[in-house]
Write a protein that holds these residues in place. Structure first.
Motif, PDB file in Angstrom:
ATOM      1  N   LYS A  20       0.873  -1.190   0.000  1.00 36.18           N
ATOM      2  CA  LYS A  20       0.000   0.000   0.000  1.00 36.18           C
ATOM      3  C   LYS A  20       0.898   1.223   0.000  1.00 36.18           C
ATOM      4  O   LYS A  20       1.758   1.377   0.863  1.00 36.18           O
ATOM      5  CB  LYS A  20      -0.884  -0.045   1.252  1.00 36.18           C
ATOM      6  CG  LYS A  20      -1.509   1.283   1.671  1.00 36.18           C
ATOM      7  CD  LYS A  20      -2.599   1.044   2.714  1.00 36.18           C
ATOM      8  CE  LYS A  20      -2.569   2.063   3.830  1.00 36.18           C
ATOM      9  NZ  LYS A  20      -3.619   1.812   4.853  1.00 36.18           N
TER      10      LYS A  20
ATOM     11  N   LYS B 107       1.279   5.261   0.323  1.00 41.46           N
ATOM     12  CA  LYS B 107       0.644   6.498   0.756  1.00 41.46           C
ATOM     13  C   LYS B 107       0.822   7.518  -0.367  1.00 41.46           C
ATOM     14  O   LYS B 107       1.931   7.654  -0.928  1.00 41.46           O
ATOM     15  CB  LYS B 107       1.312   7.005   2.049  1.00 41.46           C
ATOM     16  CG  LYS B 107       1.013   6.131   3.259  1.00 41.46           C
ATOM     17  CD  LYS B 107      -0.452   6.243   3.683  1.00 41.46           C
ATOM     18  CE  LYS B 107      -0.687   5.581   5.026  1.00 41.46           C
ATOM     19  NZ  LYS B 107      -2.093   5.722   5.465  1.00 41.46           N
TER      20      LYS B 107
ATOM     21  N   ASP C 116      -3.376   4.897  -0.568  1.00 39.43           N
ATOM     22  CA  ASP C 116      -4.141   5.498   0.528  1.00 39.43           C
ATOM     23  C   ASP C 116      -3.810   6.984   0.595  1.00 39.43           C
ATOM     24  O   ASP C 116      -2.653   7.360   0.775  1.00 39.43           O
ATOM     25  CB  ASP C 116      -3.767   4.811   1.854  1.00 39.43           C
ATOM     26  CG  ASP C 116      -4.592   5.306   3.041  1.00 39.43           C
ATOM     27  OD1 ASP C 116      -5.500   6.149   2.849  1.00 39.43           O
ATOM     28  OD2 ASP C 116      -4.323   4.848   4.172  1.00 39.43           O
TER      29      ASP C 116
ATOM     30  N   ASN D 146      -5.539   9.279   2.685  1.00 33.61           N
ATOM     31  CA  ASN D 146      -5.899   9.921   3.962  1.00 33.61           C
ATOM     32  C   ASN D 146      -6.561  11.290   3.755  1.00 33.61           C
ATOM     33  O   ASN D 146      -6.129  12.295   4.338  1.00 33.61           O
ATOM     34  CB  ASN D 146      -4.686  10.035   4.891  1.00 33.61           C
ATOM     35  CG  ASN D 146      -4.228   8.687   5.421  1.00 33.61           C
ATOM     36  OD1 ASN D 146      -3.212   8.166   4.968  1.00 33.61           O
ATOM     37  ND2 ASN D 146      -4.985   8.091   6.337  1.00 33.61           N
TER      38      ASN D 146
ATOM     39  N   GLU E  78      -7.890   4.085  -1.137  1.00 35.72           N
ATOM     40  CA  GLU E  78      -8.395   4.229   0.227  1.00 35.72           C
ATOM     41  C   GLU E  78      -8.548   5.704   0.581  1.00 35.72           C
ATOM     42  O   GLU E  78      -7.612   6.486   0.430  1.00 35.72           O
ATOM     43  CB  GLU E  78      -7.398   3.531   1.170  1.00 35.72           C
ATOM     44  CG  GLU E  78      -7.755   3.548   2.640  1.00 35.72           C
ATOM     45  CD  GLU E  78      -6.722   2.767   3.479  1.00 35.72           C
ATOM     46  OE1 GLU E  78      -5.960   1.942   2.921  1.00 35.72           O
ATOM     47  OE2 GLU E  78      -6.663   2.996   4.699  1.00 35.72           O
TER      48      GLU E  78
ATOM     49  N   ASP F  61     -11.784   4.416   4.985  1.00 38.64           N
ATOM     50  CA  ASP F  61     -11.128   4.208   6.274  1.00 38.64           C
ATOM     51  C   ASP F  61     -11.744   5.233   7.246  1.00 38.64           C
ATOM     52  O   ASP F  61     -12.731   4.929   7.945  1.00 38.64           O
ATOM     53  CB  ASP F  61      -9.602   4.394   6.076  1.00 38.64           C
ATOM     54  CG  ASP F  61      -8.793   4.367   7.358  1.00 38.64           C
ATOM     55  OD1 ASP F  61      -9.367   4.278   8.447  1.00 38.64           O
ATOM     56  OD2 ASP F  61      -7.539   4.456   7.293  1.00 38.64           O
ATOM     57  N   GLU F  62     -11.257   6.472   7.236  1.00 41.35           N
ATOM     58  CA  GLU F  62     -11.693   7.477   8.204  1.00 41.35           C
ATOM     59  C   GLU F  62     -13.208   7.699   8.219  1.00 41.35           C
ATOM     60  O   GLU F  62     -13.779   8.017   9.276  1.00 41.35           O
ATOM     61  CB  GLU F  62     -10.999   8.828   7.931  1.00 41.35           C
ATOM     62  CG  GLU F  62      -9.518   8.875   8.267  1.00 41.35           C
ATOM     63  CD  GLU F  62      -8.608   8.523   7.091  1.00 41.35           C
ATOM     64  OE1 GLU F  62      -8.944   7.577   6.326  1.00 41.35           O
ATOM     65  OE2 GLU F  62      -7.559   9.168   6.927  1.00 41.35           O
TER      66      GLU F  62
ATOM     67  N   ASN G  45     -12.065  -0.738   5.042  1.00 38.55           N
ATOM     68  CA  ASN G  45     -10.912  -0.907   5.938  1.00 38.55           C
ATOM     69  C   ASN G  45     -11.486  -0.889   7.351  1.00 38.55           C
ATOM     70  O   ASN G  45     -12.120   0.092   7.757  1.00 38.55           O
ATOM     71  CB  ASN G  45      -9.930   0.255   5.707  1.00 38.55           C
ATOM     72  CG  ASN G  45      -8.874   0.387   6.806  1.00 38.55           C
ATOM     73  OD1 ASN G  45      -9.117   0.101   7.981  1.00 38.55           O
ATOM     74  ND2 ASN G  45      -7.703   0.875   6.443  1.00 38.55           N
TER      75      ASN G  45
ATOM     76  N   LYS H 101     -10.807  -0.820  11.307  1.00 39.46           N
ATOM     77  CA  LYS H 101      -9.863  -0.607  12.407  1.00 39.46           C
ATOM     78  C   LYS H 101     -10.694  -0.539  13.673  1.00 39.46           C
ATOM     79  O   LYS H 101     -11.553   0.344  13.794  1.00 39.46           O
ATOM     80  CB  LYS H 101      -9.130   0.728  12.254  1.00 39.46           C
ATOM     81  CG  LYS H 101      -8.160   0.808  11.102  1.00 39.46           C
ATOM     82  CD  LYS H 101      -7.518   2.183  11.062  1.00 39.46           C
ATOM     83  CE  LYS H 101      -6.608   2.306   9.855  1.00 39.46           C
ATOM     84  NZ  LYS H 101      -6.157   3.708   9.650  1.00 39.46           N
TER      85      LYS H 101
END
Ligand code: OSB
Ligand code: MG
Length: 369
Positions: free
Chosen positions: A163, A165, A190, A192, A215, A240-241, A262, A264
């Motif tokens: 993965k 970033k 990803d 973010n 992502e 994700d977030e 994803n 978490k």
């Protein structure tokens, strides 16, 4: 169980390599390890995956401590409870998922250690080993050659999925370089939250690299942008977030903003909520995978078990301990040369901090209850 004492060990662990994302660069992991002792003398451990600064999410270490000490733990004080009761007991408190998840994990660990059951068996693991992925930061020198060197090292170790970033200015070209060097490696990116609606056509430029997924490209609140992107590009959109509960995960899927999840535990308030997301997605045929928060061996142990659930059909950010730490605070997780890792099967989360290492990395301890 009944709580006798809860202590947080604030530890500082240098990263073996700086970890840079679109929201910042980290050289040392400052994290809180929770030690919960029951009135029967059983000890359970949890990891609070927040950071010193509220950069990945709104949560940060000092706020998590206050949430645990002043709002969450008082609700458990003096009463008999099971780990499964914890989400309900905490439910009047809004937010602070990482704080609540850390306490729930410590309670689960204590309960399972007392019962002699592994977390893997408890959560519903169906595999004894899992394939490992690795999250590769943006090099601090911005160099694609450095990135290729880092990726090469991970591939030589055996990692089964890479993965990258990405962020504006470090996206298409580095991805192209990695894809050209390793035409077959499972690859994903990803961001973010670093992009916006203005980048939808631009991000379609990633389609030529045959990525497993992209992502969290856009802001966590912008569900429409994720849907528009998902409609526009072939690469599956993974969130994700944005995913904070089973309810909102299902909404995001129904809305068309999210094609892969994803998961978490810390981000959604604990492994029990994480399992609900897994089960919902599994039933609907939506792939999920276990994300990472640069966990120490404590949190990594629980992630290994979670990643062995049947719906975790994509490799997770479940790397070996040496991806971030040398030494880890527990017995390290060691990946095989085949890129697989054994799921731990001892009671509870299966790992404990090694006292001498814990002492050497602890900068403060605080009694929370
Ligand atoms: O977005 O997945 C993320 C680490 C810290 C904060 C956010 C993220 C990450 C990772 C996972 O990429 C790293 C790992 O634990 O392997
Ligand atoms: Mg992410």
């Amino acid at each position: 169980m009944k709580i006798d004492k809860v202590v947080i060990h604030h530890v500082e662990m240098p990263l073996v390599r700086p970890f840079r994302t679109s929201f910042g660069v980290e050289y040392v992991r400052h994290v809180g390890l929770i030690e919960l002792t029951t009135t029967d003398g059983v000890v359970g451990w949890g990891e609070c995956v927040s950071s010193p600064e509220p950069t990945y999410s709104h949560e940060f270490n000092d706020a998590a401590v206050l949430a645990m000490r002043d709002h969450l733990l008082p609700r458990l004080a003096g009463r008999e409870f099971t780990a499964e009761d914890v989400p309900d007991v905490f439910s009047p408190v809004r937010g602070h998922p990482m704080a609540r998840g850390a306490l729930e994990m410590a309670a689960l660990d204590a309960q399972l250690r007392a019962a002699g059951q592994s977390f893997a068996s408890y959560i519903g693991s169906t595999r004894t080993e899992i394939p490992c992925g690795v999250s590769v930061g943006i090099p601090v020198d911005d160099s694609i050659d450095t990135l290729l060197d880092h990726v090469n090292g991970y591939i030589e170790q055996g990692y089964r999925r890479i993965k990258l970033k990405i962020q504006p200015g470090f996206d298409i070209e580095p991805t192209r370089a990695v894809r050209s060097a390793w035409p077959e490696i499972p690859l994903q990116v990803d961001a973010n939250q670093a992009y916006s609606r203005d980048h939808i056509d631009y991000l379609a430029g990633l389609d030529e690299f045959d990525l497993l997924l992209i992502e969290q490209p856009m802001h966590e609140d912008d569900l429409v942008a994720h849907k528009w992107l998902a409609d526009r590009i072939e690469t599956p959109v993974c969130l994700d977030e944005s995913v904070i509960s089973v309810n909102n995960a299902e909404s995001l899927i129904d809305f068309g903003a999210c094609e892969i999840v994803n998961i978490k535990a810390g981000r959604v308030g604990g492994y029990l909520e994480a399992k609900k997301i897994h089960d919902m997605a599994f039933e609907r045929g939506i792939p999920v995978w276990c994300g990472g928060m640069e966990e120490t061996g404590v949190g990594r142990a629980a992630n290994m078990a979670f990643a062995s659930l049947p719906g975790c059909t994509l490799p997770g950010d479940t790397s070996g301990s040496d991806r971030f730490y040398a030494p880890d605070v527990t017995e390290p997780f060691v990946m095989g040369a085949d890129g697989m890792m054994q799921v731990p099967t001892e009671p509870g989360i299966s790992r404990l901090p090694i006292p001498e290492i814990l002492t050497s990395i602890t900068v403060a301890t605080e009694v929370l209850a």
